[in-house]
Scaffold this motif. Structure first.
Motif, PDB file in Angstrom:
ATOM      1  N   SER A 105     -33.439 -33.774  65.774  1.00  0.00           N
ATOM      2  CA  SER A 105     -34.708 -33.188  66.092  1.00  0.00           C
ATOM      3  C   SER A 105     -35.297 -32.704  64.829  1.00  0.00           C
ATOM      4  O   SER A 105     -34.638 -32.283  64.068  1.00  0.00           O
ATOM      5  CB  SER A 105     -34.539 -32.185  67.092  1.00  0.00           C
ATOM      6  OG  SER A 105     -33.963 -32.789  68.457  1.00  0.00           O
ATOM      7  N   THR A 106     -36.589 -32.498  64.919  1.00  0.00           N
ATOM      8  CA  THR A 106     -37.465 -31.674  63.980  1.00  0.00           C
ATOM      9  C   THR A 106     -37.186 -30.299  63.880  1.00  0.00           C
ATOM     10  O   THR A 106     -37.351 -29.870  65.217  1.00  0.00           O
ATOM     11  CB  THR A 106     -38.788 -32.112  64.224  1.00  0.00           C
ATOM     12  OG1 THR A 106     -38.975 -33.633  63.961  1.00  0.00           O
ATOM     13  CG2 THR A 106     -39.417 -31.433  62.815  1.00  0.00           C
ATOM     14  N   PRO A 107     -36.783 -29.934  63.021  1.00  0.00           N
ATOM     15  CA  PRO A 107     -36.716 -28.100  63.122  1.00  0.00           C
ATOM     16  C   PRO A 107     -38.068 -27.392  63.344  1.00  0.00           C
ATOM     17  O   PRO A 107     -39.145 -27.892  62.908  1.00  0.00           O
ATOM     18  CB  PRO A 107     -36.041 -27.820  61.736  1.00  0.00           C
ATOM     19  CG  PRO A 107     -36.631 -28.925  60.897  1.00  0.00           C
ATOM     20  CD  PRO A 107     -36.605 -30.180  61.566  1.00  0.00           C
ATOM     21  N   ASN A 108     -38.092 -26.723  64.450  1.00  0.00           N
ATOM     22  CA  ASN A 108     -39.227 -25.961  64.804  1.00  0.00           C
ATOM     23  C   ASN A 108     -38.907 -24.421  64.756  1.00  0.00           C
ATOM     24  O   ASN A 108     -39.708 -23.658  65.215  1.00  0.00           O
ATOM     25  CB  ASN A 108     -39.818 -26.339  66.218  1.00  0.00           C
ATOM     26  CG  ASN A 108     -38.783 -25.982  67.232  1.00  0.00           C
ATOM     27  OD1 ASN A 108     -37.569 -25.587  67.006  1.00  0.00           O
ATOM     28  ND2 ASN A 108     -39.062 -26.492  68.510  1.00  0.00           N
ATOM     29  N   ALA A 109     -37.738 -23.838  64.063  1.00  0.00           N
ATOM     30  CA  ALA A 109     -37.312 -22.576  64.149  1.00  0.00           C
ATOM     31  C   ALA A 109     -36.528 -22.370  62.982  1.00  0.00           C
ATOM     32  O   ALA A 109     -35.665 -23.061  62.464  1.00  0.00           O
ATOM     33  CB  ALA A 109     -36.716 -22.151  65.347  1.00  0.00           C
ATOM     34  N   ILE A 110     -36.293 -21.004  62.579  1.00  0.00           N
ATOM     35  CA  ILE A 110     -35.446 -20.632  61.755  1.00  0.00           C
ATOM     36  C   ILE A 110     -34.545 -19.286  62.206  1.00  0.00           C
ATOM     37  O   ILE A 110     -35.372 -18.558  62.852  1.00  0.00           O
ATOM     38  CB  ILE A 110     -35.996 -20.236  60.369  1.00  0.00           C
ATOM     39  CG1 ILE A 110     -34.914 -19.955  59.201  1.00  0.00           C
ATOM     40  CG2 ILE A 110     -37.133 -19.279  60.326  1.00  0.00           C
ATOM     41  CD1 ILE A 110     -35.562 -19.886  57.921  1.00  0.00           C
ATOM     42  N   SER A 121     -33.249 -24.557  62.949  1.00  0.00           N
ATOM     43  CA  SER A 121     -33.040 -25.356  64.443  1.00  0.00           C
ATOM     44  C   SER A 121     -34.062 -25.797  65.064  1.00  0.00           C
ATOM     45  O   SER A 121     -35.391 -25.659  64.723  1.00  0.00           O
ATOM     46  CB  SER A 121     -32.143 -24.024  65.184  1.00  0.00           C
ATOM     47  OG  SER A 121     -33.095 -22.897  65.154  1.00  0.00           O
ATOM     48  N   ALA A 122     -33.770 -26.403  66.048  1.00  0.00           N
ATOM     49  CA  ALA A 122     -34.760 -26.810  67.054  1.00  0.00           C
ATOM     50  C   ALA A 122     -34.315 -26.087  68.403  1.00  0.00           C
ATOM     51  O   ALA A 122     -33.317 -26.545  68.974  1.00  0.00           O
ATOM     52  CB  ALA A 122     -34.491 -28.563  67.027  1.00  0.00           C
ATOM     53  N   VAL A 123     -35.306 -25.598  68.811  1.00  0.00           N
ATOM     54  CA  VAL A 123     -35.269 -24.813  70.164  1.00  0.00           C
ATOM     55  C   VAL A 123     -36.320 -25.245  71.218  1.00  0.00           C
ATOM     56  O   VAL A 123     -37.401 -25.720  70.657  1.00  0.00           O
ATOM     57  CB  VAL A 123     -35.504 -23.459  69.896  1.00  0.00           C
ATOM     58  CG1 VAL A 123     -34.376 -22.740  68.994  1.00  0.00           C
ATOM     59  CG2 VAL A 123     -36.908 -22.971  69.287  1.00  0.00           C
ATOM     60  N   ASP A 124     -35.913 -25.152  72.466  1.00  0.00           N
ATOM     61  CA  ASP A 124     -36.780 -25.570  73.558  1.00  0.00           C
ATOM     62  C   ASP A 124     -37.855 -24.568  73.603  1.00  0.00           C
ATOM     63  O   ASP A 124     -37.332 -23.214  73.623  1.00  0.00           O
ATOM     64  CB  ASP A 124     -36.078 -25.920  74.875  1.00  0.00           C
ATOM     65  CG  ASP A 124     -35.098 -27.067  74.639  1.00  0.00           C
ATOM     66  OD1 ASP A 124     -35.658 -27.796  74.095  1.00  0.00           O
ATOM     67  OD2 ASP A 124     -34.137 -27.053  75.297  1.00  0.00           O
ATOM     68  N   PRO A 125     -38.942 -24.859  74.026  1.00  0.00           N
ATOM     69  CA  PRO A 125     -39.983 -23.745  74.497  1.00  0.00           C
ATOM     70  C   PRO A 125     -39.583 -22.773  75.527  1.00  0.00           C
ATOM     71  O   PRO A 125     -38.945 -23.249  76.148  1.00  0.00           O
ATOM     72  CB  PRO A 125     -41.278 -24.733  74.753  1.00  0.00           C
ATOM     73  CG  PRO A 125     -41.085 -25.912  74.115  1.00  0.00           C
ATOM     74  CD  PRO A 125     -39.490 -26.081  74.251  1.00  0.00           C
ATOM     75  N   PRO A 126     -39.673 -21.520  75.482  1.00  0.00           N
ATOM     76  CA  PRO A 126     -40.646 -20.959  74.540  1.00  0.00           C
ATOM     77  C   PRO A 126     -39.822 -20.517  73.368  1.00  0.00           C
ATOM     78  O   PRO A 126     -40.491 -19.711  72.223  1.00  0.00           O
ATOM     79  CB  PRO A 126     -41.150 -19.629  75.297  1.00  0.00           C
ATOM     80  CG  PRO A 126     -40.055 -19.427  76.113  1.00  0.00           C
ATOM     81  CD  PRO A 126     -39.499 -20.707  76.611  1.00  0.00           C
ATOM     82  N   GLY A 127     -38.680 -20.714  72.893  1.00  0.00           N
ATOM     83  CA  GLY A 127     -37.832 -20.555  71.925  1.00  0.00           C
ATOM     84  C   GLY A 127     -38.072 -19.103  71.586  1.00  0.00           C
ATOM     85  O   GLY A 127     -37.223 -18.171  72.300  1.00  0.00           O
ATOM     86  N   PHE A 128     -38.484 -18.581  70.458  1.00  0.00           N
ATOM     87  CA  PHE A 128     -38.350 -17.206  70.000  1.00  0.00           C
ATOM     88  C   PHE A 128     -39.767 -16.640  70.246  1.00  0.00           C
ATOM     89  O   PHE A 128     -40.181 -15.688  69.713  1.00  0.00           O
ATOM     90  CB  PHE A 128     -38.283 -17.116  68.423  1.00  0.00           C
ATOM     91  CG  PHE A 128     -36.681 -17.560  68.186  1.00  0.00           C
ATOM     92  CD1 PHE A 128     -35.757 -16.674  68.508  1.00  0.00           C
ATOM     93  CD2 PHE A 128     -36.569 -18.754  67.456  1.00  0.00           C
ATOM     94  CE1 PHE A 128     -34.245 -17.011  68.456  1.00  0.00           C
ATOM     95  CE2 PHE A 128     -34.896 -19.093  67.273  1.00  0.00           C
ATOM     96  CZ  PHE A 128     -33.923 -18.292  67.673  1.00  0.00           C
TER      97      PHE A 128
END
Length: 189
Positions: A105-110, A121-128
């Motif tokens: 997956s494309t990383p959308n978080a650190i 990392s790649a987190v599902d919404p809402p993530g952080f």
């Protein structure tokens, strides 16, 4: 004379069995706990608390509104682009990471976990981010230090978070990423 013979009688011959001598293993001392941020730089964690599935997490957004971050007590601290964007837009970020299911997956978080190194990392919404609403702003040169983690935002360096247990951390801005925590300078306003 009998006392001298008695003393000699207690010491017998040394027998070498050929086995290595028994040694005791000592563990190195634990690293010193990280120094606490200066009181005048700390914010009240209560102002950043939010409920997620019956648990308290701590959320903040940067002064620019570009990043949303959260501290998940004793688990992890992480950040993502505000508004649920699918990409971080950080120079030097990897093109892909494994998500929770093991897929590329494309990383959308650190984030930095309690016992590990910082990672994209790649987190599902809402993530952080908060599921609803906007998190409170963490002002420049202020530190949110709660539940085993600390985070700050500085104009010069960007967002920085660290695990108090492992002392691992990260600092990032749109210009890049460093796998180290940057403390707010003591003389910061």
């Amino acid at each position: 004379m009998s006392l001298a013979l008695l003393a000699l009688g207690c010491s017998g011959p040394v027998v070498d069995t050929g086995e290595p001598p028994v040694t005791t293993k000592t563990t190195p001392p634990s690293p010193a706990p990280p120094q606490q941020p200066r009181v005048e730089h700390q914010v009240n964690g209560f102002d950043y608390a939010g409920e997620v599935n019956g648990a308290t997490w701590y959320f903040f957004t940067t002064p620019s509104g570009r990043w949303e971050c959260a501290i998940v007590p004793r688990v992890t601290a992480g950040c993502q682009a505000a508004g649920g964007q699918s990409s971080l837009g950080i120079t030097g970020a990897p093109d892909s990471v494994l998500d929770a299911t093991g897929e590329e997956s494309t990383p959308n978080a650190i984030e930095v976990p309690r016992d590990g190194e910082p990672r994209f990392s790649a987190v599902d919404p809402p993530g952080f981010g908060l599921a609803e609403g906007t998190p409170a702003e963490l002002p420049f040169n202020r530190v949110l230090s709660v539940a085993g983690f600390r985070c700050n935002v500085q104009e010069a360096t960007g967002v920085s978070c660290m695990s108090d247990k492992s002392r691992q951390g990260f600092t990032f801005s749109a210009e890049g990423f460093t796998p180290a925590y940057v403390e707010v300078p003591a003389d910061a306003p």
